[in-house]
Design an enzyme around this catalytic site. Structure first.
Site, short mmCIF file in Angstrom:
data_model
loop_
_atom_site.label_atom_id
_atom_site.label_comp_id
_atom_site.label_asym_id
_atom_site.label_seq_id
_atom_site.Cartn_x
_atom_site.Cartn_y
_atom_site.Cartn_z
N HIS A 97 -64.88 42.53 12.46
CA HIS A 97 -63.67 41.96 13.05
C HIS A 97 -64.07 41.03 14.18
O HIS A 97 -64.88 41.40 15.04
CB HIS A 97 -62.76 43.07 13.58
CG HIS A 97 -61.54 42.54 14.26
ND1 HIS A 97 -60.41 42.16 13.56
CD2 HIS A 97 -61.28 42.27 15.56
CE1 HIS A 97 -59.51 41.70 14.41
NE2 HIS A 97 -60.01 41.76 15.63
N ASP A 176 -48.24 48.84 14.78
CA ASP A 176 -48.83 47.64 15.39
C ASP A 176 -47.96 46.41 15.13
O ASP A 176 -47.85 45.54 16.00
CB ASP A 176 -50.24 47.39 14.86
CG ASP A 176 -50.88 46.20 15.58
OD1 ASP A 176 -51.03 46.29 16.81
OD2 ASP A 176 -51.18 45.19 14.93
N ARG A 183 -44.94 42.71 22.20
CA ARG A 183 -45.88 42.26 23.23
C ARG A 183 -45.91 40.75 23.30
O ARG A 183 -45.97 40.16 24.38
CB ARG A 183 -47.29 42.80 22.92
CG ARG A 183 -47.44 44.29 23.17
CD ARG A 183 -48.73 44.80 22.55
NE ARG A 183 -49.89 44.13 23.05
CZ ARG A 183 -51.02 43.97 22.36
NH1 ARG A 183 -51.14 44.44 21.14
NH2 ARG A 183 -52.04 43.34 22.90
N SER A 198 -54.66 48.14 19.22
CA SER A 198 -54.10 47.33 18.13
C SER A 198 -55.18 47.01 17.09
O SER A 198 -55.00 47.22 15.89
CB SER A 198 -53.52 46.04 18.75
OG SER A 198 -53.31 45.05 17.79
N LYS A 202 -55.89 49.28 13.21
CA LYS A 202 -55.89 48.59 11.91
C LYS A 202 -57.23 48.77 11.20
O LYS A 202 -57.30 48.97 9.99
CB LYS A 202 -55.58 47.10 12.10
CG LYS A 202 -54.11 46.87 12.45
CD LYS A 202 -53.80 45.40 12.70
CE LYS A 202 -54.35 44.95 14.02
NZ LYS A 202 -53.78 43.74 14.57
#
Ligand code: URA
Length: 449
Positions: A97, A176, A183, A198, A202
């Site tokens: 990620h 999320d 947010r 967050s 995931k």
């Protein structure tokens, strides 16, 4: 008087009342795991109204979450929806990620190279918003390629091809989706506990054995300085440890774009160049390092040297490019576009931004170049905008390069002349050229495990 009002309300509410939990966090006190789980269940089922969810997010923004609270908060988010399980596969399951940057197309060559080395990669990616591009938008410039897969197709792709490149399914981490939307509208995105929970909820929902993070630092990144990037990386590594998932994080520079291409079809072309062994040095190096880290954390190599050799061999043999072609075909795309790059969308017009003096490039501002690409139509200013896959910027001069007055610093491809003026105005300020020697910023700053 405020205090009296609060305490009289407190007495009237049962344990775990939303008001009481918000008040606890507002006053900097700790929430216990059952309170956290109760709150996140209530938010996801929409029994708790958005204004109270938002108040809690703001209280966390100001007062943070300690280690135990963050672990419980992430676990409750993770279990708000489906959690994938790849336990039936023989291979280890590892994802990467990135916290997002300009020209960051790493996932596209990386996933097939790692999958070609025998590690399964359930790559779940996002769309571009603001100055950073999104892997899904880039992939959709391949004619016919579908990034929206249902959960069964997603799992079948991983079992059959050892990888998938797709968006997050509707059933994964619904908490999320709600929190991120709230947010985004209430100025509570830049919070380390909220960002890390967050991202990690995931990733943990993908049923991974290991995760490699690419935490970007610099003008084109979310984290502008090394200190905050380090804290974010350590926080996510810790969350992984508390869930039994090996996480390592590379902190990498994002003061200038990664590689040379910025834009959707532009970045697919450059990804294919990496898979052909013809990519730019910085992008190729980062793919190699992240790939080696994925093989190591996935226990698919004994040493860094062996891991790097295996990634290099997957480039040299063409196995990585073949894997991407197979996946493109399986997801409905035209794999001929990877052979013949002219089949990818291309813009109608071209122009260059030229150096106004001779010297050495000291600044090639990733943020400015990302914003200019977005203004050309390669990205979105709001989630509802449509992207133009054909437009983009080829960066011709990067930090440390020598340029002559009048030489091109960047080549723009565009379709809409009305968009060009804003993009060129931004780009005219994006480079600094100096006489003296220039320090080229390092690509890989440090690794945190
Ligand atoms: N990316 C995410 O997935 N979540 C955040 O909060 C920020 C970046």
């Amino acid at each position: 008087m405020q205090k009296g009002l609060a305490s009289s309300r407190l007495r009237r509410y049962p344990l775990n009342n939303v008001f009481e939990l918000i008040e606890t966090k507002r006053d900097g006190k700790r929430l216990n795991p059952s309170q956290i789980e109760w709150f996140i269940k209530g938010a996801t089922s929409r029994r708790i109204p958005d204004y109270q969810v938002t108040a809690m997010l703001m209280a966390i923004f100001f007062n943070g979450l300690d280690r135990d609270e963050l672990s419980a908060w992430t676990a409750a988010m993770l279990h708000s929806g489906e959690v994938l399980d790849f336990g039936h596969l023989d291979s280890s399951v590892v994802d990467k990620h990135s916290t997002g940057g300009v020209g960051d197309k790493v996932s596209i060559p990386l996933a097939p190279l790692v999958a070609a080395c025998g590690v399964s990669v359930p790559m779940m990616s996002g769309r571009g918003l603001g100055h950073t591009g999104g892997t899904l938008d880039k992939l959709e410039s391949i004619p016919g390629f579908s990034t929206q897969l249902d959960s069964d197709t997603f799992k079948t792709m991983v079992a059959t091809h050892g990888m998938v490149l797709a968006g997050q399914s509707e059933t994964l981490v619904p908490a999320d989706r709600l929190f991120y939307a709230l947010r985004d509208a209430t100025a509570t995105v830049p919070s380390i506990p909220l960002i890390s929970s967050s991202i990690m909820s995931k990733k943990l929902a993908e049923g991974l054995d290991a995760l490699v993070l690419d935490v970007k630092v610099g003008s084109g990144a979310f984290m502008k300085d090394l200190g905050s990037a380090r804290t974010l990386a350590k926080t996510m590594v810790d969350i992984g440890a508390s869930h039994g998932v090996a996480v390592s994080a590379l902190l990498t520079g994002m003061d200038q774009p990664l590689g040379r291409e910025v834009g959707n079809a532009n970045e697919i072309r450059e990804s294919v160049e990496v898979l052909r062994g013809e990519g730019p040095a910085d992008l190729t190096e980062l793919v190699l390092e992240l790939g080696a880290e994925m093989l190591l954390t996935g226990s698919a190599a004994q040493s860094r040297e062996e891991a790097q050799d295996r990634i290099r061999s997957a480039v040299d043999s063409g196995a990585g490019l073949q894997k991407l072609a197979d996946v493109v075909t399986a997801q409905g795309g035209d794999a001929n576009a990877l052979e013949d790059l002219a089949l990818l969308p291309s813009a109608e017009e071209n122009m260059t931004i030229n150096a106004d003096r001779s010297g050495i490039v000291a600044r090639c501002d990733a943020h400015a170049i990302g914003v200019a690409a977005m203004r050309l139509g390669a990205g979105r200013e709001t989630a509802a905008d449509k992207v133009d896959h054909a437009v983009g910027i080829r960066v011709l001069a990067k930090i440390g390069d020598r340029v002559e007055a009048g030489e091109a610093l960047a080549a723009l491809s565009y379709n809409n002349p009305a968009r060009l003026a804003t993009a060129t105005a931004i780009l005219s300020e994006a480079w600094s050229i100096v006489d003296g020697p220039v320090d080229v910023p390092p690509l890989i700053l440090e690794t945190i495990r």
